[in-house]
Design a protein around this motif. Sequence first.
Motif: not given
Length: 200
Positions: A1-9, A25-31, A37-42
Amino acid sequence: MWVQEIEYLEKGKTKVYLSSGEIWMLYRREIRQFDLQEETELTDEVYDRIREEVLLKRVKKRAMYLLEKMDRTEQGLRKKLSEQEYPPDLIDAAIAYVKSFHYIDDKRYAGAYVRCRAEKKSKGKLRMELIHKGIAKSIADEVLEEELSGRDEEGLITELLRKRNYDSDHATIQEKRRMYGYLLRRGFGSNDICKALNCQ
């Protein structure tokens, strides 16, 4: 599984889109904390930690907060939590959690709902509203039987007419029509209404 995109709100929030189709839905501090990071393995470890330590805890707190503000049916609570885009399995876990403390109880909710509105609405109307709110038909019927057993619907119509200062002997046709519509919208049967209004 990987992170496709992170949308900043706004307000430090983000939407994290995973390759599985899950959205967090996460906070930036949790990111930053989990170094997402986008397109990285989780890794499985990070995936499980975010779901257990962050999202599950958050959805439980949200469920508790919503129930503190007002009593809700299970369906109503599930709908509110879904609007926050929590994963469905975590919503299920939060519902089970609040149920375990009896913070959510459809029968109790239905009883309170009926008691608050019994003087203004027919049994049929109340049943329809309970079912619309997600109360099971069997629970709605049980509660209505308990709360309204032996209630005289004709007597209730007469009481509603009295409260509205309606005088059937001197009412115009227009007043009778208006009162008929009023009672019909509250779910009373047309035969009972006509009897009370002295319809010709």
